[in-house]
Design a protein around this motif. Structure first.
Motif, mmCIF file in Angstrom:
data_model
loop_
_atom_site.group_PDB
_atom_site.id
_atom_site.type_symbol
_atom_site.label_atom_id
_atom_site.label_comp_id
_atom_site.label_asym_id
_atom_site.label_seq_id
_atom_site.Cartn_x
_atom_site.Cartn_y
_atom_site.Cartn_z
ATOM 1 N N PRO A 96 -8.244 -5.265 8.668
ATOM 2 C CA PRO A 96 -8.725 -5.095 7.003
ATOM 3 C C PRO A 96 -8.760 -3.174 7.203
ATOM 4 C CG PRO A 96 -10.062 -6.550 8.715
ATOM 5 C CD PRO A 96 -9.001 -6.215 9.464
ATOM 6 N N ASP A 97 -9.339 -2.790 7.741
ATOM 7 C CA ASP A 97 -9.331 -0.847 7.858
ATOM 8 C C ASP A 97 -7.753 -0.591 6.918
ATOM 9 O OD1 ASP A 97 -11.617 -0.969 9.305
ATOM 10 O OD2 ASP A 97 -10.092 0.217 10.808
ATOM 11 N N ASP A 98 -7.023 -1.341 7.185
ATOM 12 C CA ASP A 98 -5.397 -0.596 6.715
ATOM 13 C C ASP A 98 -5.542 -1.004 5.226
ATOM 14 O OD1 ASP A 98 -4.164 -0.442 8.567
ATOM 15 O OD2 ASP A 98 -3.083 -2.204 8.569
ATOM 16 N N LEU A 99 -6.254 -2.306 4.371
ATOM 17 C CA LEU A 99 -6.682 -3.085 3.717
ATOM 18 C C LEU A 99 -7.861 -1.817 3.147
ATOM 19 C CD1 LEU A 99 -6.313 -5.024 0.911
ATOM 20 C CD2 LEU A 99 -8.734 -6.074 2.243
ATOM 21 N N GLU A 100 -8.890 -1.490 3.729
ATOM 22 C CA GLU A 100 -9.892 -0.322 2.333
ATOM 23 C C GLU A 100 -9.261 0.663 2.459
ATOM 24 O OE1 GLU A 100 -12.867 -0.282 1.317
ATOM 25 O OE2 GLU A 100 -12.692 -2.586 1.497
ATOM 26 N N GLN A 101 -8.182 1.460 2.890
ATOM 27 C CA GLN A 101 -7.672 2.792 3.277
ATOM 28 C C GLN A 101 -6.179 2.645 1.619
ATOM 29 O OE1 GLN A 101 -5.395 4.681 6.444
ATOM 30 N NE2 GLN A 101 -7.196 4.316 7.465
ATOM 31 N N ASN A 102 -5.789 1.521 2.083
ATOM 32 C CA ASN A 102 -5.229 1.142 0.592
ATOM 33 C C ASN A 102 -5.314 1.211 0.117
ATOM 34 O OD1 ASN A 102 -2.853 1.470 2.807
ATOM 35 N ND2 ASN A 102 -2.536 -0.973 2.798
ATOM 36 N N TYR B 120 14.471 2.287 -7.368
ATOM 37 C CA TYR B 120 13.581 3.023 -7.804
ATOM 38 C C TYR B 120 14.068 3.977 -7.518
ATOM 39 C CZ TYR B 120 11.717 -1.212 -9.801
ATOM 40 O OH TYR B 120 11.154 -2.355 -9.182
ATOM 41 N N LYS B 121 13.197 5.308 -8.421
ATOM 42 C CA LYS B 121 13.391 6.539 -7.610
ATOM 43 C C LYS B 121 12.864 6.887 -6.317
ATOM 44 C CE LYS B 121 13.944 9.364 -11.522
ATOM 45 N NZ LYS B 121 13.155 8.504 -12.791
ATOM 46 N N LYS B 122 13.521 7.063 -5.286
ATOM 47 C CA LYS B 122 12.837 6.890 -4.103
ATOM 48 C C LYS B 122 11.268 7.536 -4.065
ATOM 49 C CE LYS B 122 17.094 6.578 -1.637
ATOM 50 N NZ LYS B 122 17.763 6.155 -2.222
ATOM 51 N N GLU B 123 10.621 8.759 -4.991
ATOM 52 C CA GLU B 123 9.627 9.507 -4.965
ATOM 53 C C GLU B 123 8.493 8.573 -5.532
ATOM 54 O OE1 GLU B 123 13.098 11.118 -5.753
ATOM 55 O OE2 GLU B 123 12.082 11.838 -7.737
ATOM 56 N N ILE B 124 8.747 7.590 -5.754
ATOM 57 C CA ILE B 124 7.990 6.250 -6.509
ATOM 58 C C ILE B 124 8.129 5.211 -5.016
ATOM 59 C CG2 ILE B 124 7.645 7.368 -9.258
ATOM 60 C CD1 ILE B 124 8.571 5.032 -9.010
ATOM 61 N N VAL B 125 8.768 4.901 -3.698
ATOM 62 C CA VAL B 125 8.234 4.041 -3.645
ATOM 63 C C VAL B 125 7.414 4.653 -2.110
ATOM 64 C CG1 VAL B 125 9.646 2.512 -1.648
ATOM 65 C CG2 VAL B 125 10.501 3.388 -4.061
ATOM 66 N N HIS B 126 6.434 4.181 -1.517
ATOM 67 C CA HIS B 126 5.539 3.952 -0.540
ATOM 68 C C HIS B 126 5.663 2.619 0.191
ATOM 69 C CE1 HIS B 126 5.072 7.831 -2.463
ATOM 70 N NE2 HIS B 126 4.937 7.368 -3.512
ATOM 71 N N GLN B 127 5.368 3.058 1.353
ATOM 72 C CA GLN B 127 5.405 1.994 2.795
ATOM 73 C C GLN B 127 3.459 2.223 2.631
ATOM 74 O OE1 GLN B 127 8.121 0.698 5.370
ATOM 75 N NE2 GLN B 127 9.309 2.898 5.197
ATOM 76 N N LEU B 128 3.491 0.692 3.087
ATOM 77 C CA LEU B 128 1.933 1.404 3.773
ATOM 78 C C LEU B 128 1.195 -0.231 4.536
ATOM 79 C CD1 LEU B 128 -0.026 0.350 -0.186
ATOM 80 C CD2 LEU B 128 -0.032 2.441 1.278
ATOM 81 N N PRO B 129 0.602 0.065 5.719
ATOM 82 C CA PRO B 129 0.343 -0.506 6.309
ATOM 83 C C PRO B 129 -0.448 -1.321 5.838
ATOM 84 C CG PRO B 129 -0.511 1.286 7.291
ATOM 85 C CD PRO B 129 0.090 2.028 6.071
ATOM 86 N N SER B 130 0.148 -2.835 6.460
ATOM 87 C CA SER B 130 -1.095 -3.778 6.206
ATOM 88 C C SER B 130 -1.782 -5.395 7.204
ATOM 89 C CB SER B 130 -0.863 -4.593 4.680
ATOM 90 O OG SER B 130 -1.429 -5.562 4.155
ATOM 91 N N ASN B 131 -2.069 -3.920 8.146
ATOM 92 C CA ASN B 131 -2.188 -5.007 9.829
ATOM 93 C C ASN B 131 -3.235 -5.577 9.151
ATOM 94 O OD1 ASN B 131 0.317 -4.294 11.014
ATOM 95 N ND2 ASN B 131 0.019 -2.727 10.638
#
Ligand code: DAT
Length: 172
Positions: A150-156, A137-148
């Motif tokens: 429950p706080d990460d989940l809510e932020q995501n 995919y175009k690099k601009e639309i690819v994002h990494q999200l931390p998923s460790n």
């Protein structure tokens, strides 16, 4: 009809795609599709991988099965691979990432052992899916999200919901 974006949630098994995808669908009204479940229901397989003890996805049939829904928009797709979907389908791609010790515990709890457990941990260590996403995919639309945790989940969730709202404003 309001136009809605298509979102890809990808990453190593166990990083939390299903947890995030289902909750996101609940909060936004978008449609959640788990490609693993879709394949199981339709038996969209073309063999069995003895090494990793899992059926081999028939990627062309999965793509055919999803095409109409993707054209309509408003779909959240969850799968641990991403290089066989048409690039045009997705407006944004999220690669979930989990620290190794946490992922180890989650996969062990899921009953993974031996080669299957180690293979999936290696997949995360070598950021295999992130690289696959960056190549597909175009690099601009690819994002990494931390998923460790429950706080990460809510932020995501908050971050993606904000992005969806902005996309709807920009595209309608
Ligand atoms: P995947 O769909 O990527 O295979 P999952 O959503 O089934 O992953 O999650 C695997 C396990 O980890 C499951 O027991 C729920 C838990 N989990 C997922 N996201 C989490 C988070 N942000 N914090 C804590 N646990 C999480």
């Amino acid at each position: 009809m309001m136009k809605q974006p298509n979102i890809l949630l990808t990453g190593t098994p166990g990083v939390g795609k299903t947890t995030l995808g289902k909750e996101l669908a609940e909060r936004t009204g978008l449609t959640y599709i788990n490609v693993g479940d879709l394949a199981k229901e339709g038996e969209l397989y073309e063999g069995y991988d003895e090494e990793y003890q899992c059926p081999i996805l028939d990627e062309d049939r999965v793509v055919d099965e999803l095409e109409d829904k993707m054209t309509d928009g408003g779909v959240i797709v969850d799968y641990h691979g991403c290089d066989f979907f048409p690039e045009r389908w997705f407006h944004i791609v999220f690669v979930l990432r989990t620290d190794n010790s946490i992922l180890y515990d989650r996969l062990e709890r899921r009953g993974y052992k031996g080669k299957k457990l180690q293979g999936n941990l290696d997949c995360e260590i070598f950021q295999t899916i992130y690289e696959e996403a960056m190549e597909s995919y175009k690099k601009e639309i690819v994002h990494q999200l931390p998923s460790n945790d429950p706080d990460d989940l809510e932020q995501n969730l908050d971050q993606i919901i904000q992005w969806i709202q902005q996309w709807m404003v920009d595209n309608n």
